[in-house]
Design a protein around this motif. Structure first.
Motif, PDB file in Angstrom:
ATOM      1  N   ARG A   4       2.727  -5.451   2.327  1.00 34.74           N
ATOM      2  CA  ARG A   4       2.817  -6.830   1.839  1.00 34.74           C
ATOM      3  C   ARG A   4       4.270  -7.213   1.577  1.00 34.74           C
ATOM      4  N   GLN A   5       4.492  -8.484   1.232  1.00 39.20           N
ATOM      5  CA  GLN A   5       5.867  -8.959   0.993  1.00 39.20           C
ATOM      6  C   GLN A   5       6.373  -8.575  -0.392  1.00 39.20           C
ATOM      7  N   TYR A   6       5.450  -8.449  -1.339  1.00 38.01           N
ATOM      8  CA  TYR A   6       5.837  -8.167  -2.726  1.00 38.01           C
ATOM      9  C   TYR A   6       4.983  -7.027  -3.278  1.00 38.01           C
ATOM     10  N   VAL A   7       5.533  -6.322  -4.252  1.00 43.13           N
ATOM     11  CA  VAL A   7       4.747  -5.393  -5.070  1.00 43.13           C
ATOM     12  C   VAL A   7       3.840  -6.235  -5.968  1.00 43.13           C
ATOM     13  N   HIS A   8       2.584  -5.810  -6.126  1.00 45.36           N
ATOM     14  CA  HIS A   8       1.637  -6.534  -6.979  1.00 45.36           C
ATOM     15  C   HIS A   8       1.406  -5.775  -8.284  1.00 45.36           C
ATOM     16  N   LEU A   9       1.572  -6.492  -9.393  1.00 53.31           N
ATOM     17  CA  LEU A   9       1.417  -5.896 -10.719  1.00 53.31           C
ATOM     18  C   LEU A   9       0.356  -6.675 -11.484  1.00 53.31           C
ATOM     19  N   SER A  10      -0.265  -6.017 -12.456  1.00 53.53           N
ATOM     20  CA  SER A  10      -1.339  -6.653 -13.218  1.00 53.53           C
ATOM     21  C   SER A  10      -0.873  -6.926 -14.640  1.00 53.53           C
ATOM     22  N   ALA A  11      -1.338  -8.044 -15.192  1.00 53.82           N
ATOM     23  CA  ALA A  11      -0.934  -8.422 -16.549  1.00 53.82           C
ATOM     24  C   ALA A  11      -1.648  -7.584 -17.607  1.00 53.82           C
ATOM     25  N   ASP A  12      -2.778  -6.985 -17.250  1.00 55.24           N
ATOM     26  CA  ASP A  12      -3.530  -6.191 -18.235  1.00 55.24           C
ATOM     27  C   ASP A  12      -4.142  -4.960 -17.549  1.00 55.24           C
ATOM     28  N   ILE A  13      -4.523  -3.999 -18.384  1.00 57.91           N
ATOM     29  CA  ILE A  13      -5.018  -2.718 -17.877  1.00 57.91           C
ATOM     30  C   ILE A  13      -6.319  -2.904 -17.101  1.00 57.91           C
ATOM     31  N   GLU A  14      -7.174  -3.792 -17.578  1.00 54.69           N
ATOM     32  CA  GLU A  14      -8.465  -3.997 -16.924  1.00 54.69           C
ATOM     33  C   GLU A  14      -8.282  -4.484 -15.473  1.00 54.69           C
ATOM     34  N   THR A  15      -7.372  -5.432 -15.288  1.00 56.00           N
ATOM     35  CA  THR A  15      -7.105  -5.918 -13.926  1.00 56.00           C
ATOM     36  C   THR A  15      -6.530  -4.781 -13.075  1.00 56.00           C
ATOM     37  N   ALA A  16      -5.602  -4.024 -13.651  1.00 58.13           N
ATOM     38  CA  ALA A  16      -4.994  -2.912 -12.895  1.00 58.13           C
ATOM     39  C   ALA A  16      -6.063  -1.909 -12.469  1.00 58.13           C
ATOM     40  N   ARG A  17      -7.019  -1.658 -13.372  1.00 56.71           N
ATOM     41  CA  ARG A  17      -8.073  -0.692 -13.044  1.00 56.71           C
ATOM     42  C   ARG A  17      -8.893  -1.188 -11.854  1.00 56.71           C
ATOM     43  N   LYS A  18      -9.224  -2.478 -11.872  1.00 57.77           N
ATOM     44  CA  LYS A  18     -10.014  -3.045 -10.759  1.00 57.77           C
ATOM     45  C   LYS A  18      -9.238  -2.970  -9.443  1.00 57.77           C
ATOM     46  N   VAL A  19      -7.942  -3.253  -9.491  1.00 58.93           N
ATOM     47  CA  VAL A  19      -7.119  -3.172  -8.273  1.00 58.93           C
ATOM     48  C   VAL A  19      -7.132  -1.740  -7.746  1.00 58.93           C
ATOM     49  N   GLY A  20      -6.927  -0.769  -8.649  1.00 58.64           N
ATOM     50  CA  GLY A  20      -6.875   0.639  -8.238  1.00 58.64           C
ATOM     51  C   GLY A  20      -8.210   1.138  -7.716  1.00 58.64           C
ATOM     52  N   GLN A  21      -9.302   0.597  -8.288  1.00 63.41           N
ATOM     53  CA  GLN A  21     -10.638   1.066  -7.894  1.00 63.41           C
ATOM     54  C   GLN A  21     -11.015   0.671  -6.472  1.00 63.41           C
ATOM     55  N   ARG A  22     -10.237  -0.228  -5.851  1.00 69.55           N
ATOM     56  CA  ARG A  22     -10.504  -0.526  -4.437  1.00 69.55           C
ATOM     57  C   ARG A  22     -10.307   0.734  -3.597  1.00 69.55           C
ATOM     58  N   ARG A  23      -9.492   1.671  -4.076  1.00 74.59           N
ATOM     59  CA  ARG A  23      -9.161   2.845  -3.254  1.00 74.59           C
ATOM     60  C   ARG A  23      -9.442   4.177  -3.923  1.00 74.59           C
ATOM     61  N   ASP A  24      -9.762   4.156  -5.223  1.00 76.96           N
ATOM     62  CA  ASP A  24      -9.981   5.412  -5.946  1.00 76.96           C
ATOM     63  C   ASP A  24     -10.876   5.091  -7.144  1.00 76.96           C
ATOM     64  N   GLY A  25     -12.020   5.773  -7.236  1.00 75.20           N
ATOM     65  CA  GLY A  25     -12.977   5.532  -8.319  1.00 75.20           C
ATOM     66  C   GLY A  25     -12.360   5.704  -9.698  1.00 75.20           C
ATOM     67  N   GLN A  26     -11.429   6.646  -9.814  1.00 74.32           N
ATOM     68  CA  GLN A  26     -10.742   6.915 -11.091  1.00 74.32           C
ATOM     69  C   GLN A  26      -9.250   6.733 -10.872  1.00 74.32           C
ATOM     70  N   PRO A  27      -8.801   5.491 -10.725  1.00 72.19           N
ATOM     71  CA  PRO A  27      -7.386   5.293 -10.359  1.00 72.19           C
ATOM     72  C   PRO A  27      -6.429   5.647 -11.498  1.00 72.19           C
ATOM     73  N   ALA A  28      -5.201   5.888 -11.147  1.00 68.79           N
ATOM     74  CA  ALA A  28      -4.146   6.038 -12.154  1.00 68.79           C
ATOM     75  C   ALA A  28      -3.677   4.637 -12.540  1.00 68.79           C
ATOM     76  N   ILE A  29      -3.393   4.464 -13.843  1.00 72.11           N
ATOM     77  CA  ILE A  29      -2.842   3.184 -14.308  1.00 72.11           C
ATOM     78  C   ILE A  29      -1.406   3.437 -14.747  1.00 72.11           C
ATOM     79  N   LEU A  30      -0.477   2.842 -14.033  1.00 72.26           N
ATOM     80  CA  LEU A  30       0.943   3.015 -14.369  1.00 72.26           C
ATOM     81  C   LEU A  30       1.405   1.831 -15.207  1.00 72.26           C
TER      82      LEU A  30
END
Ligand code: HQG
Length: 179
Positions: free
Chosen positions: A118-144
């Protein structure tokens, strides 16, 4: 009308392949709705799509992926077209989050967060959103955790995507923390 399917088609057209629809994105990603409708109407399943449907599709969507203004529509984030969409830099919150597969973490901690396809790195404003983004590729994603405030003070540019999503050109590893 299947608005989820329509939203996917629009994301494809407005983020990745406008030329397949004979569209050219304005430098901030806008296209004329009239031009978009001409292209959509060529496909039997979208023969009857109207501007009202596009509005309803945006209103119904759980995520704010697209916006309409003054007869034009654009994707708010996610672009991969060769010409980088111009975004206005904005002041991010002190902390942002990034959900990613566990297998990607060591590379990210070494090289930083890169936009990849993509053109930009995508970041989430909250942990819940980050978890959903990570779960597209890993059931137990890492949250950085991204020290966005500090990065911004030290010259890294951030851009607003929607209420949950922030964008950046790149995030060097020194601003990234793991739990
Ligand atoms: C990873 C969806 C190894 C990064 C989502 C991610 C989001 C690295 C992947 C939006 C890396 C890129 C974007 C490095 C980054 N080494 N891996 N140095 N730097 N990565 O899909 O953020 O539903 O381009 O962690 O919900 O996952 O389509 O980005 O895993 O909001 O509206 O490279 O797309 O939104 O993947 O997702 P992506 P993303 P929609």
């Amino acid at each position: 009308m299947d608005y989820m399917k329509l939203s996917k088609e629009l994301s494809y057209a407005l983020r990745h392949a406008p030329w397949e629809y004979e569209l050219e994105l304005h430098e901030e990603g806008w296209v004329d709705i009239s031009q978009l409708l001409i292209a959509l109407h060529e496909s039997p399943q979208w023969r009857d799509v109207t501007e009202k449907d596009l509005e309803q599709m945006i209103a119904d969507s759980e995520k704010k992926r697209h916006e309409i203004h003054a007869g034009r529509i654009r994707a708010l984030y996610g672009h991969s077209t060769p010409q980088k969409i111009i975004k206005l830099a904005a002041q991010p919150p002190e902390l942002l989050y990034h959900g990613t597969p566990v297998r990607a973490v060591s590379s990210i901690m070494e090289h930083g967060l890169q936009p990849r396809q993509r053109q930009y790195v995508h970041l989430s404003a909250d942990i819940e959103t980050a978890r959903k983004v990570g779960q597209r590729r890993d059931g137990q994603p890492a949250i950085l955790r991204v020290k966005a405030g500090q990065a911004a003070r030290e010259g890294i540019l951030f851009y607003h995507g929607n209420e949950n999503i922030w964008l950046a050109d790149i995030i060097p590893a020194r601003y990234i923390e793991q739990d």
